[in-house]
Design an enzyme around this catalytic site. Structure first.
Site, PDB file in Angstrom:
ATOM      1  N   ASP A 199       0.828  -1.213   0.000  1.00  0.00           N
ATOM      2  CA  ASP A 199       0.000   0.000   0.000  1.00  0.00           C
ATOM      3  C   ASP A 199       0.860   1.260   0.000  1.00  0.00           C
ATOM      4  O   ASP A 199       2.081   1.187   0.125  1.00  0.00           O
ATOM      5  CB  ASP A 199      -0.957  -0.015   1.211  1.00  0.00           C
ATOM      6  CG  ASP A 199      -0.238  -0.276   2.535  1.00  0.00           C
ATOM      7  OD1 ASP A 199       0.999  -0.320   2.551  1.00  0.00           O
ATOM      8  OD2 ASP A 199      -0.927  -0.442   3.552  1.00  0.00           O
TER       9      ASP A 199
ATOM     10  N   HIS B 173      -6.953  -3.765  10.666  1.00  0.00           N
ATOM     11  CA  HIS B 173      -6.816  -3.654   9.208  1.00  0.00           C
ATOM     12  C   HIS B 173      -5.551  -4.368   8.736  1.00  0.00           C
ATOM     13  O   HIS B 173      -4.586  -4.506   9.488  1.00  0.00           O
ATOM     14  CB  HIS B 173      -6.881  -2.202   8.726  1.00  0.00           C
ATOM     15  CG  HIS B 173      -5.700  -1.342   9.035  1.00  0.00           C
ATOM     16  ND1 HIS B 173      -5.804  -0.038   9.459  1.00  0.00           N
ATOM     17  CD2 HIS B 173      -4.366  -1.560   8.956  1.00  0.00           C
ATOM     18  CE1 HIS B 173      -4.608   0.488   9.617  1.00  0.00           C
ATOM     19  NE2 HIS B 173      -3.716  -0.412   9.330  1.00  0.00           N
TER      20      HIS B 173
ATOM     21  N   GLU C 110      -9.529  -1.354   5.534  1.00  0.00           N
ATOM     22  CA  GLU C 110     -10.153  -0.992   6.807  1.00  0.00           C
ATOM     23  C   GLU C 110     -11.360  -1.904   7.073  1.00  0.00           C
ATOM     24  O   GLU C 110     -11.848  -2.575   6.156  1.00  0.00           O
ATOM     25  CB  GLU C 110     -10.626   0.472   6.741  1.00  0.00           C
ATOM     26  CG  GLU C 110      -9.516   1.487   6.482  1.00  0.00           C
ATOM     27  CD  GLU C 110      -8.656   1.779   7.718  1.00  0.00           C
ATOM     28  OE1 GLU C 110      -8.540   0.927   8.610  1.00  0.00           O
ATOM     29  OE2 GLU C 110      -8.088   2.882   7.760  1.00  0.00           O
TER      30      GLU C 110
ATOM     31  N   ASN D 244      -7.176  -1.489  14.554  1.00  0.00           N
ATOM     32  CA  ASN D 244      -8.557  -1.870  14.214  1.00  0.00           C
ATOM     33  C   ASN D 244      -8.577  -3.141  13.355  1.00  0.00           C
ATOM     34  O   ASN D 244      -9.565  -3.427  12.705  1.00  0.00           O
ATOM     35  CB  ASN D 244      -9.283  -0.721  13.499  1.00  0.00           C
ATOM     36  CG  ASN D 244      -8.630  -0.354  12.167  1.00  0.00           C
ATOM     37  OD1 ASN D 244      -7.635  -0.960  11.778  1.00  0.00           O
ATOM     38  ND2 ASN D 244      -9.184   0.614  11.462  1.00  0.00           N
TER      39      ASN D 244
HETATM   40  C1  GLP Z   1      -0.424   1.057   8.492  1.00  0.00           C
HETATM   41  C2  GLP Z   1      -0.120   0.208   7.258  1.00  0.00           C
HETATM   42  C3  GLP Z   1      -0.280  -1.243   7.520  1.00  0.00           C
HETATM   43  C4  GLP Z   1       0.412  -1.607   8.804  1.00  0.00           C
HETATM   44  C5  GLP Z   1      -0.263  -0.927   9.958  1.00  0.00           C
HETATM   45  C6  GLP Z   1       0.390  -1.208  11.274  1.00  0.00           C
HETATM   46  O1  GLP Z   1      -1.652   1.673   8.514  1.00  0.00           O
HETATM   47  N1  GLP Z   1      -0.874   0.568   6.119  1.00  0.00           N
HETATM   48  O2  GLP Z   1       0.214  -1.987   6.427  1.00  0.00           O
HETATM   49  O3  GLP Z   1       0.370  -2.993   8.994  1.00  0.00           O
HETATM   50  O4  GLP Z   1      -0.281   0.472   9.741  1.00  0.00           O
HETATM   51  O5  GLP Z   1       1.496  -0.384  11.462  1.00  0.00           O
HETATM   52  P1  GLP Z   1       2.606  -0.612  12.543  1.00  0.00           P
HETATM   53  O6  GLP Z   1       3.355  -1.822  12.113  1.00  0.00           O
HETATM   54  O7  GLP Z   1       3.444   0.625  12.506  1.00  0.00           O
HETATM   55  O8  GLP Z   1       1.916  -0.794  13.837  1.00  0.00           O
END
Ligand code: GLP
Length: 255
Positions: free
Chosen positions: A65, A139, A144, A137
């Site tokens: 993404d 995702h 989402e 959440n």
């Molecule tokens: C973001 C990314 C996700 C990621 C998530 C968790 O929103 N788009 O791909 O898995 O956050 O992030 P983190 O690993 O910093 O907790």
């Protein structure tokens, strides 16, 4: 789907890096699906340390993404993040071997980018191994809650909760966090042959518990992984605090 409880992110990283190293040795033109955020950082460090033993020459990486409206040289763009954490430190041609969705341009550009992104994956025979993080959440990528399980690469609106959590990367200012993103869909993620979801810390405990032990529902995007034959949650002790049946899962003490 299985759950592997590890004492530290570094040990989790070693387990997944071993698997990647083995895969690339067995299939030099492997397609790796990569994630951004803080969760895979220990894995990327481990891969950089192993740069002498992994031959990246024929590997393709496809990121999950990216934010809309951030150019590649913006420090918070996922292209810049991947370069800094991994691609700048391994022998890989960024231009032709690494792909991060480009969220710049108008509606038409975005539509073309989504189409091209999906073709790239199909042309290369699909994703062999996918790395995922998880949002608070639940995702996955930027899918989402409410995202369809058969969704494909598309432009999405980010939840307020996600922007709130991610504002830490934008100097704590939510107005600087883009409102939209491009994301690979859940349908594409589920087609990966092997999946590792990494989750560290108590902040992820609720999302992990719902995804692993709760019902499979689009309201909890990562719960879809319960239906995957070859997916593993690699989690530390803090991230499993909310699981009811901790004793059922594999616990790795050292690696
Ligand atoms: C973001 C990314 C996700 C990621 C998530 C968790 O929103 N788009 O791909 O898995 O956050 O992030 P983190 O690993 O910093 O907790």
């Amino acid at each position: 789907m299985k759950v592997m409880i590890v004492p530290t992110p570094e040990i989790g990283a070693r387990i997944v890096a071993d698997r990647i190293e083995g895969l690339v040795r067995y299939k030099p033109n492997s397609v790796l699906g990569l994630a951004t955020g803080s969760s895979p950082i220990s894995l990327y460090k481990e891969l950089v340390e192993r740069s002498y033993s992994i031959n990246w020459a024929k590997v393709t990486t496809i990121n999950l993404d990216n934010y809309c409206g951030l150019a590649d040289d913006h420090p918070q763009s996922y292209r810049a993040e991947m370069n800094a954490n991994l691609f700048d430190h391994i022998l890989i041609h960024k231009d032709c071997q690494t792909f991060v969705p480009n969220g710049m341009g108008d509606e038409e550009d975005i539509e073309a980018e989504c189409c091209n992104y999906m073709s790239r994956i199909i042309e290369r025979g699909g994703i062999d191994l996918q790395i995922l993080g998880i949002g608070t959440n639940a995702h996955i990528a930027f899918n989402e809650p409410g995202s369809a399980f058969d969704s494909r690469t598309r432009r999405v609106e980010l939840d307020e909760a996600t922007r709130e959590v991610n504002k830490r990367f934008f100097g704590g200012d939510i107005t600087k966090v883009p409102t939209h993103a491009l994301t690979m869909g859940i349908g594409t993620i589920m087609e990966a042959r092997e999946i590792y979801l990494l989750a560290w810390g108590e902040g992820k405990a609720e999302a992990v518990a719902k995804s692993v032990e709760g019902p499979v529902t689009t309201q909890v995007p990562a719960s879809v992984l319960q239906l995957h034959q070859n997916a593993a949650f690699v989690v530390d002790d803090a991230a499993v605090l909310a699981l009811k049946f901790k004793d059922r899962y594999a616990r790795v003490l050292d690696f």
